[in-house]
Scaffold this motif. Structure first.
Motif, mmCIF file in Angstrom:
data_model
loop_
_atom_site.group_PDB
_atom_site.id
_atom_site.type_symbol
_atom_site.label_atom_id
_atom_site.label_comp_id
_atom_site.label_asym_id
_atom_site.label_seq_id
_atom_site.Cartn_x
_atom_site.Cartn_y
_atom_site.Cartn_z
ATOM 1 N N UNK A 238 -5.282 -4.371 4.670
ATOM 2 C CA UNK A 238 -4.748 -3.228 5.406
ATOM 3 C C UNK A 238 -5.809 -2.615 6.310
ATOM 4 N N UNK A 239 -7.065 -2.577 5.861
ATOM 5 C CA UNK A 239 -8.142 -2.040 6.707
ATOM 6 C C UNK A 239 -8.280 -2.833 7.997
ATOM 7 N N UNK A 240 -8.162 -4.157 7.890
ATOM 8 C CA UNK A 240 -8.305 -4.971 9.099
ATOM 9 C C UNK A 240 -7.088 -4.842 10.016
ATOM 10 N N UNK A 241 -5.918 -4.603 9.448
ATOM 11 C CA UNK A 241 -4.755 -4.372 10.304
ATOM 12 C C UNK A 241 -4.898 -3.053 11.069
ATOM 13 N N UNK A 242 -5.501 -2.059 10.402
ATOM 14 C CA UNK A 242 -5.767 -0.802 11.109
ATOM 15 C C UNK A 242 -6.825 -1.020 12.191
ATOM 16 N N UNK A 243 -7.839 -1.832 11.859
ATOM 17 C CA UNK A 243 -8.889 -2.132 12.844
ATOM 18 C C UNK A 243 -8.305 -2.847 14.061
ATOM 19 N N UNK A 244 -7.286 -3.671 13.833
ATOM 20 C CA UNK A 244 -6.606 -4.344 14.944
ATOM 21 C C UNK A 244 -6.014 -3.307 15.906
ATOM 22 N N UNK A 245 -5.413 -2.233 15.335
ATOM 23 C CA UNK A 245 -4.808 -1.189 16.161
ATOM 24 C C UNK A 245 -5.866 -0.403 16.939
#
Length: 667
Positions: A238-245
């Motif tokens: 989930x942290x990396x999906x937020x980083x994608x945003x």
């Protein structure tokens, strides 16, 4: 009406958005010309209003040609390596160890591709990139912030507003296959050593002292791990999906896996599919998803217990050998090249593979029509590793090395003790003549912009340039009359040739293309003898007294200046204004404080980079070598000095100097 400050802010925001669309999403919304026009407008405004300078402006991604040194930075969180395995069974064993370590608690793994580049740590404060540090030894790395700013897939300013005030994100700097192959083609044309793989090319580029070179190389980056005190989620995924945003390039290959069977399926899928990726991969990584569980599992001395790397086997392909051609380089060296049926290997179509030299070729016992195995071990340049002799039914004749130059027909020669055959007709063999011109104009030699191999070919075929001195006789109208060259290009070429007269003597000496005189040797000769006239008069004995100049190099230099045609060429170049001696300013910087000293550099340093210390040793009359021996005078030792060198130094009684002691010695 917009004020200049408002227009600058708007252009920066729009260009950042277009950068993100192009380099991260791979979905551009404007054409290149419009983008360039916007960039030029922003550059114009920033020059007109320097009070609005911003180090993270899109205009700063082009880099500059000012040499920079790299300072050592300690990592806030150590960058440990991962345990490696080559078998699915060992990954299954890792899964069982995690389950045992969590006392049977349910857990998820995240599967990711292991990108084959150079590791980087990016530090962001209040949404802005403030520092980029290489892995180094895992505890300390080099600050390469200015170089990393030129990589367009790395955001300088984050998107949105829900990111932590301070955090670190780690990933891999990569050189895409297409960029790597174009770079190696250019180096091959210049007869420079080829990069073995994109990883080495990316690492070498990132440590360039010239950020403009980094910007031109087209590096990319994938990010894969977020660290900090106030992360948005408790799971890695989930942290990396937020980083994608926030604007980071995160691989779409990430998957949450719930069992060993899902891990096996993930491995099986990417073992094949990775061949279609635009960048190199050498395996995959499996991490426990929960950050709380990662913390509970902890670390060994060298690696985390919550992650493991699965490495791919070296990829091979079987294809047919159709023919062998022979290429002639600028020094006359003849290289055999295997021409193959096209085959997909590690994401690229391979049609050719080097056979290096006659000895290598004979060891394979090749016949035309043979089915051969080619390999990119660790994603290296294609090479033939073996022949499938069981498939040898209706093959053609045995491949034999030629004995006459394929370009001019001159009988080839082979120097005793060397593997290569070469054409001795250096004055009349077209590839050698054109190759010497291409070498002369290359970036690391005379750096004459606007002329490439095709232009050299045009000049040669038109009779305008038969040797490097002819470049200085070129006239704009004659150039403009050639195919694909207009008046503007012609004038740019003439101006670039004229500007090459400012190139320092050591690079001129390298540009002459004397056999065995590369960049380093040219610099040693120039700084030892100071002028072309002293070099021309030097004997073999005198030359071999210069550090690292052996018999072979000395004889080649003497032979070059014994040739009347070469002497006429040098005099013509001198007449056109080319530098033929080291400047007084450069000589005034030199001392003999280290004269007679042989110095080995080991470890990591605070005040200067290793390359800067090498230059300082040479500047003060010393010699830098890579290994400790009875001839070693000092070891310049930084932190983490190699234990083998330290032990050998103690046995031989070699004095070990700290950075401060060395700098005091030359002050």
């Amino acid at each position: 009406m917009e004020s200049p400050q408002e227009k600058i802010a708007r252009l920066r925001k729009e260009l950042d958005e277009h950068n993100y669309n192009y380099y991260v999403l791979n979905a551009p919304t404007i054409d290149d010309r419009t983008f360039d026009e916007m960039m030029h407008e922003l550059q114009r405004l920033e020059e007109a209003y320097p009070q609005y300078f911003d180090p993270n402006s899109p205009t700063q991604r082009v880099g500059n040609d000012i040499n920079q040194s790299f300072t050592q930075v300690e990592h806030r969180y150590p960058m440990l390596s991962l345990s490696n395995t080559y078998s699915i069974e060992e990954v299954a064993a890792f899964y069982d160890r995690v389950r045992s370590g969590l006392m049977g608690e349910e857990f998820e793994l995240v599967g990711e591709l292991k990108f084959d580049g150079t590791s980087i740590s990016l530090i962001y404060e209040h949404g802005r990139l403030v520092q980029a540090v290489t892995r180094g030894d895992g505890t300390r790395g080099d600050d390469v912030t200015e170089n990393v700013k030129t990589i367009r897939s790395i955001p300088l300013q984050l998107r949105g507003n829900d990111y932590p005030d301070s955090f670190e994100i780690r990933g891999e700097i990569l050189m895409p296959w297409a960029v790597f192959e174009a770079l190696n083609k250019e180096r091959e044309e210049q007869e420079e050593p080829l990069f073995a793989n994109p990883r080495n090319a990316a690492a070498g580029t990132l440590k360039s002292q010239n950020s403009a070179v980094v910007a031109a190389r087209g590096l990319d980056a994938y990010l894969y791990y977020l660290l900090g005190e106030n992360l948005p989620a408790d799971t890695h995924y989930e942290n990396l999906q937020r980083a994608r945003a926030w604007g980071f390039k995160i691989s779409d290959a990430m998957r949450i896996l719930h069992s060993v069977d899902e891990v096996r399926e993930y491995i099986a899928y990417w073992d094949t599919e990775r061949k279609h990726l635009p960048v190199a991969t050498d395996g995959m990584v499996f991490k426990v998803n929960s950050l709380r569980q990662q913390k509970n599992l902890g670390y060994t001395a060298k690696s985390p217990r919550w992650a493991i790397a699965y490495k791919f086997q070296a990829e091979q392909a079987l294809t047919r050998l159709n023919s062998v051609s022979f290429q002639v380089g600028r020094t006359g060296t003849v290289t055999p090249v295997a021409n193959l049926d096209p085959v997909l290997l590690s994401g690229t179509i391979v049609k050719r593979a080097t056979l290096h030299n006659e000895d290598f070729m004979n060891a394979l016992d090749l016949h035309i029509g043979d089915m051969v195995y080619i390999e990119k071990g660790g994603e290296i340049i294609p090479k033939i590793t073996s022949v499938d002799t069981s498939a040898r039914l209706l093959v053609g004749e045995k491949v034999r090395f030629i004995r006459n130059c394929p370009e001019c027909g001159t009988p080839l020669k082979r120097i005793e003790g060397e593997a290569a055959w070469f054409c001795p007709n250096e004055k009349g063999c077209p590839p050698q003549i054109k190759g010497r011109i291409e070498h002369y104009i290359s970036r690391r030699a005379m750096n004459i912009d606007g002329i490439g191999s095709e232009t050299v070919n045009l000049f040669y075929n038109a009779g305008l340039v038969k040797d490097v001195a002819d470049l200085y006789t070129l006239q704009a109208p004659a150039i403009a009359a050639l195919e694909r060259l207009g008046e503007r290009s012609a004038q740019n070429i003439v101006d670039a040739v004229r500007k090459s007269c400012e190139v320092p003597f050591e690079r001129v000496l390298f540009a002459l293309g004397i056999r065995y005189v590369g960049e380093t040797v040219a610099k040693k000769l120039a700084l030892a003898l100071h002028s072309i006239d002293r070099l021309r008069e030097a004997s073999v004995e005198e030359l071999t007294r210069i550090g690292d100049i052996g018999e072979r190099i000395a004889q080649s230099v003497v032979a070059y200046f014994a040739d009347a045609d070469n002497l006429r060429l040098v005099e013509r170049l001198r007449g056109y204004g080319v530098q033929m001696q080291v400047t007084e300013e450069r000589l005034s910087e030199r001392t003999d404080k280290l004269a007679g000293a042989t110095i080995v550099i080991s470890g990591t340093f605070t005040h200067h980079s290793r390359d800067e210390y090498k230059a300082l040793i040479e500047q003060h009359g010393g010699v830098n070598t890579g290994s400790v021996s009875g001839k070693t005078t000092y070891i310049l030792a930084g932190e983490n000095m190699g234990p083998a060198k330290l032990e050998k130094a103690r046995k031989l009684g070699v004095r070990i100097l700290s950075e401060d002691e060395f700098l005091e010695m030359i002050r």
